[in-house]
Design an enzyme around this catalytic site. Sequence first.
Site, PDB file in Angstrom:
ATOM      1  N   TYR A 141       0.985  -1.393   0.154  1.00 13.17           N
ATOM      2  CA  TYR A 141      -0.070  -0.091   0.146  1.00 13.17           C
ATOM      3  C   TYR A 141       0.890   1.302   0.046  1.00 13.17           C
ATOM      4  O   TYR A 141       0.391   2.724   0.032  1.00 13.17           O
ATOM      5  CB  TYR A 141      -0.856   0.092   1.434  1.00 13.17           C
ATOM      6  CG  TYR A 141      -2.069  -0.902   0.938  1.00 13.17           C
ATOM      7  CD1 TYR A 141      -2.126  -2.316   1.269  1.00 13.17           C
ATOM      8  CD2 TYR A 141      -3.234  -0.373   1.013  1.00 13.17           C
ATOM      9  CE1 TYR A 141      -2.971  -3.116   1.052  1.00 13.17           C
ATOM     10  CE2 TYR A 141      -4.526  -1.307   0.971  1.00 13.17           C
ATOM     11  CZ  TYR A 141      -4.322  -2.473   1.021  1.00 13.17           C
ATOM     12  OH  TYR A 141      -5.321  -3.407   0.921  1.00 13.17           O
ATOM     13  N   LYS A 211       5.453 -13.966   4.785  1.00 15.37           N
ATOM     14  CA  LYS A 211       5.764 -15.151   3.623  1.00 15.37           C
ATOM     15  C   LYS A 211       7.292 -14.844   3.634  1.00 15.37           C
ATOM     16  O   LYS A 211       7.728 -14.704   2.345  1.00 15.37           O
ATOM     17  CB  LYS A 211       4.957 -14.872   2.512  1.00 15.37           C
ATOM     18  CG  LYS A 211       5.109 -15.619   1.276  1.00 15.37           C
ATOM     19  CD  LYS A 211       4.166 -16.874   1.543  1.00 15.37           C
ATOM     20  CE  LYS A 211       4.648 -17.733   0.532  1.00 15.37           C
ATOM     21  NZ  LYS A 211       3.700 -19.289   0.516  1.00 15.37           N
ATOM     22  N   ASP A 244      -0.420 -18.042   3.600  1.00 14.53           N
ATOM     23  CA  ASP A 244      -1.292 -18.952   2.847  1.00 14.53           C
ATOM     24  C   ASP A 244      -1.827 -19.980   3.847  1.00 14.53           C
ATOM     25  O   ASP A 244      -2.720 -20.205   4.159  1.00 14.53           O
ATOM     26  CB  ASP A 244      -0.558 -19.686   1.607  1.00 14.53           C
ATOM     27  CG  ASP A 244       0.856 -19.982   2.037  1.00 14.53           C
ATOM     28  OD1 ASP A 244       1.490 -19.917   3.020  1.00 14.53           O
ATOM     29  OD2 ASP A 244       1.479 -20.799   1.135  1.00 14.53           O
ATOM     30  N   ASP A 268      -5.077  -7.180   5.529  1.00 12.94           N
ATOM     31  CA  ASP A 268      -6.145  -7.080   4.666  1.00 12.94           C
ATOM     32  C   ASP A 268      -6.790  -8.262   4.463  1.00 12.94           C
ATOM     33  O   ASP A 268      -8.192  -8.551   4.719  1.00 12.94           O
ATOM     34  CB  ASP A 268      -5.820  -6.110   3.398  1.00 12.94           C
ATOM     35  CG  ASP A 268      -7.086  -5.807   2.768  1.00 12.94           C
ATOM     36  OD1 ASP A 268      -8.142  -5.497   3.138  1.00 12.94           O
ATOM     37  OD2 ASP A 268      -6.879  -6.040   1.255  1.00 12.94           O
ATOM     38  N   ASP A 272     -10.406 -10.247   6.242  1.00 16.15           N
ATOM     39  CA  ASP A 272     -11.783 -10.589   5.572  1.00 16.15           C
ATOM     40  C   ASP A 272     -12.257 -11.727   5.875  1.00 16.15           C
ATOM     41  O   ASP A 272     -13.244 -12.182   6.346  1.00 16.15           O
ATOM     42  CB  ASP A 272     -11.522 -10.498   4.221  1.00 16.15           C
ATOM     43  CG  ASP A 272     -12.159  -9.035   3.741  1.00 16.15           C
ATOM     44  OD1 ASP A 272     -11.908  -8.122   4.428  1.00 16.15           O
ATOM     45  OD2 ASP A 272     -12.473  -8.796   2.568  1.00 16.15           O
TER      46      ASP A 272
HETATM   47  C1  IPM Z   1     -10.142  -2.435   4.091  1.00 17.83           C
HETATM   48  C2  IPM Z   1     -10.374  -2.173   2.668  1.00 17.83           C
HETATM   49  C3  IPM Z   1      -9.622  -1.219   2.147  1.00 17.83           C
HETATM   50  C4  IPM Z   1      -8.108  -1.704   1.991  1.00 17.83           C
HETATM   51  C5  IPM Z   1      -9.994  -0.691   0.394  1.00 17.83           C
HETATM   52  C6  IPM Z   1     -11.347  -0.331   0.574  1.00 17.83           C
HETATM   53  C7  IPM Z   1      -8.782   0.458   0.246  1.00 17.83           C
HETATM   54  O1  IPM Z   1     -10.302  -3.335   1.906  1.00 17.83           O
HETATM   55  O2  IPM Z   1     -10.105  -1.399   4.720  1.00 17.83           O
HETATM   56  O3  IPM Z   1      -9.694  -3.483   4.416  1.00 17.83           O
HETATM   57  O4  IPM Z   1      -7.532  -2.375   1.097  1.00 17.83           O
HETATM   58  O5  IPM Z   1      -7.528  -1.410   3.137  1.00 17.83           O
HETATM   59 MG    MG Z   2      -9.916  -4.974   3.063  1.00 21.56          MG
END
Ligand code: IPM
Ligand code: MG
Length: 372
Positions: A141, A211, A244, A268, A272
């Site tokens: 990022y 990794k 992974d 990130d 999720d």
């Molecule tokens: C998160 C989201 C963001 C990220 C996006 C919206 C840029 O996926 O906050 O996890 O990648 O950090």
């Molecule tokens: Mg995200």
Amino acid sequence: MAQYKIAWLPGDGVGKEVMEAARITLDALKLDADYPHGDIGWDFWRTEGDALPKRTCDLLASSHAAMFGAITSKPVKAAEDELVPELKGKGLTYRSPIVRMRQTFDLYVCLRPCKAYPGNPLNFREGIDLVIFRENTEDLYAGVEFYPVPERLSETLKAISKPYGGFAGYRSDELAISCKVNTRRGSERIARAAFEFARKHGRKKVTIVHKANVVRAADGLFFEEAKKVAASYPDIAVDDANVDAICMWLLKNPMSYDVLVAPNLYGDIISDLAAQMVGGLGFGCSGNIGEKLAVFEPSHGSAPKYTGLYKVNPLATILAAKMMLDYLGETEKGARLEAAVAKVLAAGTVRTYDMGGSATTLEMGEAVARAL
Ligand code: IPM
Ligand code: MG
């Protein structure tokens, strides 16, 4: 003047709706705060060429904390196409405002708790209670990207011999480069934040995610710094896993994990995965925390498909508000808000569509407020 100034950034789509619901709960808690509105999101990109206008940065700089809803984002070309005619062709590029907030204000900790509240029908398994510390400013990022690739960089690539090279002979537009930039400072401070949290909250173990066997430079450095930090916390167990592998292990044995710390992109991704294990988008909450400012948000997007329907689950945003209360030192109010969420989930009578119910976004907010 109120005790706290909380910048209020609803953003796009359902962001506005979930923020309304969160506000019902904060008002019910009687937090002594002002909530000045901040412009952010797609409309400001289209009409001003900036999704995070300077006036919003100024507001953030003068606030104790911020609550942020959601924003729409689109790939570079699609974003350019939606600009008002006067702004087209000026070389403006869309960059995610949340990523910009993280970097502008050095919000280096991305804190993402994932807890399975009893009674949530979406729990993958009962008892899951994970906390992810995602580095929030560096890594892939960092924004160090090249396309087309400048001449000097092409020359450098050519000069690097195999097995690392093999990229000689491409035209500048036939390859694209995104750099993964990790620093010792960045790696050290996120690891320290994770271990400090573990100690303060009586957590047993921190797992370092990386990794380093393949991404030897950037992840090697991250891993090395995290291990150094771990050595100064002998009271907390430490282990590590490749990114992974941790995706498999988390699904297989979620109870074996406690606090996880990871570089930006891996964080990130695993956040999720972990959010889905405790109910998905309606439950994933996130704090972007720096030394001077913190911005709290649900991790979901603006969900254009549901916009205007007041249908989405606001609990992620309400739990983000709980994180904000903790950050402000209002831990008693934070605990009450979390207990109210837990009570509503345990009762199971008010459920949004994702949980198989028909309650609206605001009805869920009101149910939590009543449970306070
Ligand atoms: C998160 C989201 C963001 C990220 C996006 C919206 C840029 O996926 O906050 O996890 O990648 O950090
Ligand atoms: Mg995200």
